[in-house]
Design a protein around this motif. Structure first.
Motif: not given
Length: 788
Positions: A171-177, A680-689
């Motif tokens: 999870e830490f690496l995902k944040k850095v990436l 929730v509206d699923r049409e989005r791209e901000d999953w990691m945010e």
């Protein structure tokens, strides 16, 4: 539901042509998780390949290429700090090491796409063994550290312990990436299977793969095994304990690689089938070593295993039948496991370029494929997983029906820790699972879940999900507050003391409910159907998810009013601050209070590192202050830690870590059920945010607690420990104890955290909660006031 195509739009043209077949790995039964060492390697093969078939080329050969990276293998290879297993949390230097390496690779035109493991798969013959080995090595290292004559050797023993594991750091690496614009995917199950799919895809999503030798089992022809760059990571301590001798960086950056054809030639032109059998029987995380070639921990050299298979008609199946009377072959049902592994190899599950979850060669897949790979979850859940919005842990529990409680770094020998993970956190795990299952089909609502503990593996606990239903889902569905109401309320709360109050923060969630009228107005039943009625912005989604979590944990009642514990949390947050690490410390402090674990009890009798000077009262006070401080974050440069250690506080950190993981699990299931229920509206791209906006994302070490314990303990040897001169002298010396930290700022942070937690204790007591040791808290606060 399909994953947006943008997830897989990787640029670049193929420069390493491959036509190999796609494979994967697995054994029968329940999903196989990575070991606590996080290693996905074939040791016997790696030893042989290093001297026989490994080649090197300048990194410039990969210019303008896209390389797929196995995240687990990468985390294993990137510089590890030797003292992480002595402190817990994330390595101080890890992010800077990763960023430096990413920049070096990008500077030559290389583009990377990381792939993470998803749900656990297969079975593990010894699921507790690796974590126990880490704990045993850590205990050995602490013994060396505590002997003044050998303390300098402790770092290498800590380093060799194998901690931290790659799954914990994922999870830490995902944040850095994400922060640095590097793309990634979380595979449904195996990252290696997903990487092979990407490489073989006609659109050429990736040109090459960086990863372990197991990739050969997936039909990959060429593997990059190492990047040799012109810098060294800052992962070693600078003084006090010995450093590992540095390896000289190459004058020209290069990469090491191996290819399948060279392996077959070097092994006497054996067949591809024999080569793959040799990789399997040599032992890895796919399949344990073939017992007759692995006696007393000594494995046959890889070449000998390959030669044995080359002269055996029928390969691995024949070898298993010839050794069917071997006790270990019988115990492991090795032939059956081998066959299931091969079935999993041919029929693994991947996420396709269209976003579908697909079984490879599904027309010929066996009916019991789920025994090889694991139960299949809804595609919608896999999509949220693939984008990093949720972690795989709870999903793996539900799919496999198995929860494994592994030994922590300190060993977990204390009764208090074992009671915590067995009795106190079990209801939270069950509530979290029921929350997820209640939004899925009936199969999962009747799933049997078994929890096994490393300290008592023969006495698991079991529960059927149906006995946990109905879940509390309906009781928390009344949180659907829209953006306009949130923004108006936030505006009234922001002031000079709190200039920033994000909607997804704990501070906003709690402070906003101080107004009884606003709290009543937040009772908003779900309105499904039209898009404008759905929660759309990240702020809306995260705020409502946090409120639902707070209600489940008893900080808010069904009328959306703060409870006594909610008021206590509010008081802690008001002093601690609204930054993510401050909020995390505040919530964990209150949770530990409620569990009866934020105290000065002698919990870990067998462990060193407790306060050892002055009288019992001073020792008690020092212990409580340092435990509170261990919830905070030491202000430290991005370099390896060098300073005092405490196995006692590491053991306390293990409890903190277990509580935090349970809280984050529940919070994520509050979030994902909002999506699954269509609110929730699923049409989005901000999953990691969204994932990063929610509290409790990162875990800290116990370093701040250790430093404060050392500071207070050192005061005791002075004639006047409370004088201004003594305190100034010790504060000045503190910078020398932990040379890469900002000691004074960290010290003030710890004092501020104490003030916040002490205020919460008082508010909880005044609100009617049973704080049995309230007088002790008053005494410790007065004692500390003279030493700060």
């Amino acid at each position: 539901m399909r994953v947006p195509d943008a997830m897989l739009r990787l640029l670049g043209s193929a420069i390493l042509a491959t036509t190999s077949a796609f494979l994967s790995t697995l054994s029968k039964g329940q999903p196989l998780g990575l070991s606590a060492l996080g290693q996905t390697i074939v040791p016997a093969f790696d030893t042989w390949a290093t001297t026989h078939v490994t080649k090197s080329l300048p990194l410039s050969y990969l210019n303008d290429s896209v390389v797929g990276v196995d995240a687990s293998y990468y985390l294993d290879a990137v510089g590890k700090e030797p003292l992480v297993s002595a402190l817990g949390g994330f390595p101080f230097a890890l992010e800077s090491n990763i960023v430096r390496e990413l920049k070096d690779l990008q500077s030559i035109g290389l583009r990377l796409h990381f792939v993470f493991n998803g749900l656990d798969y297969g079975i593990d013959d010894d699921p507790f063994g690796p974590s126990l080995a880490v704990a045993e090595n850590s205990a050995l290292a602490f013994g060396i550290y505590e002997n003044r004559e050998t303390a300098a050797q402790a770092a290498q023993v800590f380093r060799s312990s194998g901690a931290p594991n790659s799954a914990a750091l994922s999870e830490f690496l995902k944040k850095v990436l994400y922060k640095h614009g590097v793309s990634f995917t979380v595979a449904p199950y195996s990252a290696l299977a997903q990487l092979a799919y990407f490489e073989k895809h006609p659109e050429g999503f990736i040109d090459a793969i960086y990863g372990p030798a197991e990739l050969f089992l997936y039909g990959v022809d060429k593997i990059i095994t190492k990047f040799k760059l012109a810098h060294q990571p800052h992962d070693a301590p600078d003084k006090g304990i010995a450093k590992k001798a540095p390896q000289l960086a190459p004058e020209v950056p290069e990469f090491l690689w191996i290819d399948r054809r060279s392996c077959l030639e070097a092994l006497g032109r054996i067949s591809l089938a024999n080569f793959e059998d040799a990789l399997l029987l040599a032992g890895s995380k796919i399949l344990s070593p073939f017992p007759p070639t692995n006696r007393a921990g000594k494995t046959y050299p890889f070449r000998d295993i390959a030669s044995l298979l080359a002269v055996t008609v029928g390969g691995a199946v024949t070898l298993c039948n010839q050794n069917s009377d071997d006790e270990e072959v019988q115990r492991l049902e090795y032939l059956d496991r081998y066959k299931r592994a091969m079935a999993g190899i041919r029929h693994h599950v991947v996420i396709t370029s269209e976003g579908d979850i697909e079984t490879l060669d599904k027309d010929s897949a066996p009916d019991d494929l789920h025994d090889c790979v694991g139960q299949r979850l809804p595609e919608e859940l896999n999509m949220y997983l693939s984008r990093g919005m949720i972690r795989p842990r709870v999903l793996s529990w539900l799919a496999s029906g198995i929860i494994l409680i592994l030994a922590p770094y300190d060993g977990g020998d204390s009764k208090v820790y074992q009671d915590l993970v067995r009795h106190q956190l079990e209801p939270l795990r069950r509530q979290t699972l029921s929350l997820l299952a209640d939004s899925l089909n009936r199969y999962y609502q009747r799933k049997e879940i078994t929890t096994r503990y490393w300290f008592d593996p023969s006495s698991p606990s079991s529960v059927n999900i149906k006995d946990l239903l109905p879940s509390p889902k309906d009781s928390i569905n009344s949180w659907n507050v829209k953006e306009n109401a949130l923004s108006d309320r936030r505006q009234t709360l922001v002031d000079k003391q709190t200039p920033d109050l994000p909607l997804g923060s704990l501070s906003f969630a709690v402070r906003s409910l101080q107004d009884a009228d606003f709290a009543a107005a937040t009772i908003t039943p779900p309105k499904k159907g039209q898009k404008h009625q759905l929660l759309q912005s990240r702020g809306e989604i995260c705020a409502n998810a946090v409120w639902r979590f707070l209600q489940l944990r008893g900080y808010v009642d069904r009328q959306h009013q703060l409870t006594a514990w909610g008021k206590a949390l509010d008081s802690v947050l008001s002093i601690a601050g609204s930054q993510p690490q401050q909020e995390k410390a505040a919530l964990l402090a209150v949770e530990l209070m409620r569990l009866g674990l934020l105290n000065a009890d002698t919990m870990f009798f067998a462990y060193s590192g407790a306060p050892g000077r002055s009288n019992d009262i001073d020792k008690r006070n020092c212990m409580l202050v340092s435990r509170v401080a261990s919830l905070g974050r030491l202000i430290h440069q991005p370099r390896g830690y060098s300073g005092p250690l405490s196995r006692h506080l590491l053991a306390y950190h293990s409890m903190v870590s277990a509580v935090q993981a349970s809280m984050r699990d529940m919070l994520e299931m509050c979030l994902v059920t909002m999506f699954l229920e269509g609110g929730v509206d699923r049409e989005r791209e901000d999953w990691m945010e969204i994932a990063l906006m929610l509290p409790l994302f990162e875990e800290d070490s116990c370093a701040l607690g250790v430093v404060m314990l050392h500071y207070l303990d050192e005061l005791f040897v002075r004639e006047d420990p409370t004088s201004d001169a003594t305190r100034e002298e010790m504060t000045s010396k503190g910078q020398g104890w932990v040379i890469h930290s900002d000691f004074k700022a960290s010290q003030q942070l710890a004092f501020g955290l104490w003030d916040a937690v002490y205020q919460g204790v008082k508010v909880a007591h005044e609100s009617g909660e049973d704080i049995k040791e309230i007088q002790m808290w008053h005494e410790v606060d007065q004692w500390l006031a003279q030493r700060r």
